[in-house]
Write a protein that holds these residues in place. Structure first.
Motif, short mmCIF file in Angstrom:
data_model
loop_
_atom_site.label_atom_id
_atom_site.label_comp_id
_atom_site.label_asym_id
_atom_site.label_seq_id
_atom_site.Cartn_x
_atom_site.Cartn_y
_atom_site.Cartn_z
N PHE A 67 -7.33 -15.10 -12.47
CA PHE A 67 -8.43 -14.79 -11.55
C PHE A 67 -8.07 -15.19 -10.11
CE2 PHE A 67 -12.86 -15.73 -9.91
CZ PHE A 67 -13.19 -14.40 -9.74
N GLU A 68 -7.39 -16.31 -9.94
CA GLU A 68 -6.95 -16.73 -8.60
C GLU A 68 -6.06 -15.65 -7.97
OE1 GLU A 68 -4.94 -20.44 -8.82
OE2 GLU A 68 -6.70 -21.54 -9.52
N ASP A 69 -5.11 -15.14 -8.74
CA ASP A 69 -4.22 -14.10 -8.21
C ASP A 69 -5.00 -12.82 -7.91
OD1 ASP A 69 -2.15 -15.85 -8.47
OD2 ASP A 69 -1.18 -14.83 -10.15
N TYR A 70 -5.96 -12.51 -8.76
CA TYR A 70 -6.80 -11.32 -8.57
C TYR A 70 -7.54 -11.41 -7.23
CZ TYR A 70 -9.88 -7.54 -10.37
OH TYR A 70 -10.55 -6.37 -10.58
N LEU A 71 -8.14 -12.56 -6.96
CA LEU A 71 -8.85 -12.77 -5.70
C LEU A 71 -7.89 -12.72 -4.52
CD1 LEU A 71 -11.34 -15.66 -6.58
CD2 LEU A 71 -11.88 -13.25 -6.21
N ALA A 72 -6.72 -13.36 -4.66
CA ALA A 72 -5.75 -13.40 -3.56
C ALA A 72 -5.28 -12.00 -3.19
CB ALA A 72 -4.57 -14.29 -3.94
N ALA A 73 -5.03 -11.18 -4.21
CA ALA A 73 -4.57 -9.81 -3.93
C ALA A 73 -5.66 -8.99 -3.27
CB ALA A 73 -4.10 -9.14 -5.22
N PHE A 74 -6.90 -9.20 -3.69
CA PHE A 74 -7.99 -8.42 -3.12
C PHE A 74 -8.20 -8.75 -1.64
CE2 PHE A 74 -12.40 -7.32 -2.20
CZ PHE A 74 -12.45 -6.03 -2.69
N THR A 75 -8.00 -10.02 -1.29
CA THR A 75 -8.21 -10.43 0.10
C THR A 75 -6.91 -10.41 0.91
OG1 THR A 75 -7.96 -12.75 -0.57
CG2 THR A 75 -10.19 -11.88 -0.48
N ASP A 76 -5.82 -9.88 0.30
CA ASP A 76 -4.53 -9.76 0.99
C ASP A 76 -4.00 -11.10 1.49
OD1 ASP A 76 -4.19 -6.99 0.65
OD2 ASP A 76 -5.54 -6.59 2.31
N THR A 77 -4.23 -12.17 0.73
CA THR A 77 -3.64 -13.46 1.07
C THR A 77 -2.31 -13.60 0.35
OG1 THR A 77 -5.01 -14.48 -0.64
CG2 THR A 77 -5.82 -14.61 1.61
N SER A 78 -1.71 -14.76 0.46
CA SER A 78 -0.30 -14.94 0.08
C SER A 78 -0.04 -14.76 -1.41
CB SER A 78 0.17 -16.33 0.51
OG SER A 78 -0.66 -17.32 -0.06
N LEU A 79 0.18 -13.54 -1.82
CA LEU A 79 0.56 -13.23 -3.19
C LEU A 79 1.78 -12.32 -3.12
CD1 LEU A 79 -0.54 -13.80 -6.09
CD2 LEU A 79 -1.53 -11.52 -6.01
N PRO A 80 2.85 -12.63 -3.85
CA PRO A 80 4.06 -11.80 -3.76
C PRO A 80 3.78 -10.36 -4.16
CG PRO A 80 4.47 -13.83 -4.99
CD PRO A 80 3.00 -13.75 -4.78
N SER A 81 4.46 -9.43 -3.50
CA SER A 81 4.38 -8.03 -3.88
C SER A 81 5.50 -7.71 -4.86
CB SER A 81 4.49 -7.13 -2.66
OG SER A 81 4.58 -5.77 -3.05
N LEU A 82 5.14 -7.08 -5.97
CA LEU A 82 6.13 -6.70 -6.98
C LEU A 82 6.63 -5.27 -6.77
CD1 LEU A 82 4.45 -8.28 -10.13
CD2 LEU A 82 6.21 -9.26 -8.66
N GLY A 83 6.08 -4.57 -5.78
CA GLY A 83 6.55 -3.24 -5.46
C GLY A 83 5.58 -2.14 -5.85
N SER A 84 6.02 -0.90 -5.67
CA SER A 84 5.23 0.28 -6.00
C SER A 84 5.97 1.10 -7.05
CB SER A 84 4.98 1.14 -4.76
OG SER A 84 4.23 0.43 -3.80
N PHE A 85 5.20 1.67 -7.97
CA PHE A 85 5.78 2.43 -9.08
C PHE A 85 5.02 3.74 -9.23
CE2 PHE A 85 6.19 -2.09 -9.70
CZ PHE A 85 7.53 -2.25 -10.03
N PRO A 86 5.74 4.85 -9.44
CA PRO A 86 5.05 6.14 -9.55
C PRO A 86 4.24 6.30 -10.83
CG PRO A 86 7.42 6.39 -9.88
CD PRO A 86 7.20 4.98 -9.44
N SER A 87 4.55 5.51 -11.87
CA SER A 87 3.83 5.65 -13.13
C SER A 87 3.86 4.34 -13.90
CB SER A 87 4.47 6.74 -14.00
OG SER A 87 5.76 6.32 -14.43
N ARG A 88 2.98 4.23 -14.90
CA ARG A 88 2.95 3.03 -15.75
C ARG A 88 4.27 2.90 -16.52
NH1 ARG A 88 -0.71 -0.43 -18.51
NH2 ARG A 88 0.66 -1.92 -19.56
N GLU A 89 4.85 4.01 -16.93
CA GLU A 89 6.11 3.96 -17.67
C GLU A 89 7.23 3.36 -16.81
OE1 GLU A 89 3.32 6.52 -19.52
OE2 GLU A 89 4.12 6.66 -17.46
N GLU A 90 7.24 3.72 -15.51
CA GLU A 90 8.25 3.16 -14.62
C GLU A 90 8.05 1.66 -14.44
OE1 GLU A 90 10.44 4.73 -12.06
OE2 GLU A 90 10.23 6.81 -12.70
N PHE A 91 6.80 1.24 -14.35
CA PHE A 91 6.54 -0.20 -14.23
C PHE A 91 6.96 -0.93 -15.50
CE2 PHE A 91 3.70 -3.72 -15.33
CZ PHE A 91 4.09 -4.63 -14.37
N ASP A 92 6.62 -0.40 -16.67
CA ASP A 92 6.98 -1.04 -17.94
C ASP A 92 8.50 -1.18 -18.06
OD1 ASP A 92 4.34 -1.28 -18.66
OD2 ASP A 92 4.33 0.50 -19.94
N ALA A 93 9.24 -0.15 -17.62
CA ALA A 93 10.71 -0.21 -17.67
C ALA A 93 11.22 -1.30 -16.73
CB ALA A 93 11.30 1.14 -17.30
#
Length: 203
Positions: free
Chosen positions: A15-41
């Protein structure tokens, strides 16, 4: 919204990470993925150590959490700001979200109160995304009782093995070991893990 639920059920760090991401505070970015399958890989080759942070899949924003019991990765969708008023007509939830709509109209001139209302709505989104609506309903109906144990183990060795293998142990949750209730302790910064026995009322 009673935030003590998140502290007691082991979802606190998710929940802490969820709040941090919503407010754009210091949470690492894991990147962008075109699909769930790409993220799972991607996740299969980046699971050591277990990652945490925010990410995008297609047009949706998420945080990466972990299941309290199994330790499996748990994607938690971040709602758009406009969805904090109403997440889209789910049957059985209309009364709750209508009440939030009405509160918005009353509090619209008070930024501090409106921020609190947004936080409550975001917490409700988290409960739904994390799949713990039934647990939360039980918590609200039994505020004076401890939450049921998250897991049960026959021996201390089994519980310690589960704790050692969990990518993000559910800090604050209780587990049953034989006939004893133990509380999970986890310090993320130092990766310290322990099971603690706290006396319950009447002991």
């Amino acid at each position: 919204m009673n935030v003590s639920y998140f502290l007691l059920d082991g979802h606190g760090q998710n929940f802490e990470d969820y709040l941090a991401a919503f407010t754009d505070t210091s949470l690492p970015s894991l990147g962008s993925f075109p699909s769930r399958e790409e993220f799972d890989a991607w996740l299969k080759t980046h699971f050591e150590p277990p990652p945490s942070g925010s990410l995008r899949i297609a047009e949706e924003r998420y945080t990466l959490g972990y299941s309290r019991a199994s330790g499996q990765p748990l994607l938690l969708r971040l709602p758009p700001v406009e969805d904090l008023r109403r997440p889209g007509g789910e049957e059985g939830r209309e009364g709750l979200w209508r009440a939030l709509d009405e509160a918005h109209s009353v509090l619209s001139s008070s930024p501090d109160d409106l921020e609190g209302l947004h936080s409550a709505a975001l917490a409700l989104h988290f409960v739904r995304e994390a799949g713990c609506a039934r647990d939360f309903a039980w918590f609200l109906a039994h505020l004076d009782a401890p939450l049921p144990p998250l897991c049960s183990f026959a021996t201390r060795e089994e519980a310690e093995s589960w704790l050692a293998k969990h990518p993000r142990p559910p800090h604050g949750a209780s587990v049953q070991v034989g006939g004893e209730l133990l509380t999970v302790g986890y310090q993320r910064e130092r990766d310290q893990r322990l099971l603690v026995r706290f006396p319950w009322d009447g002991e």
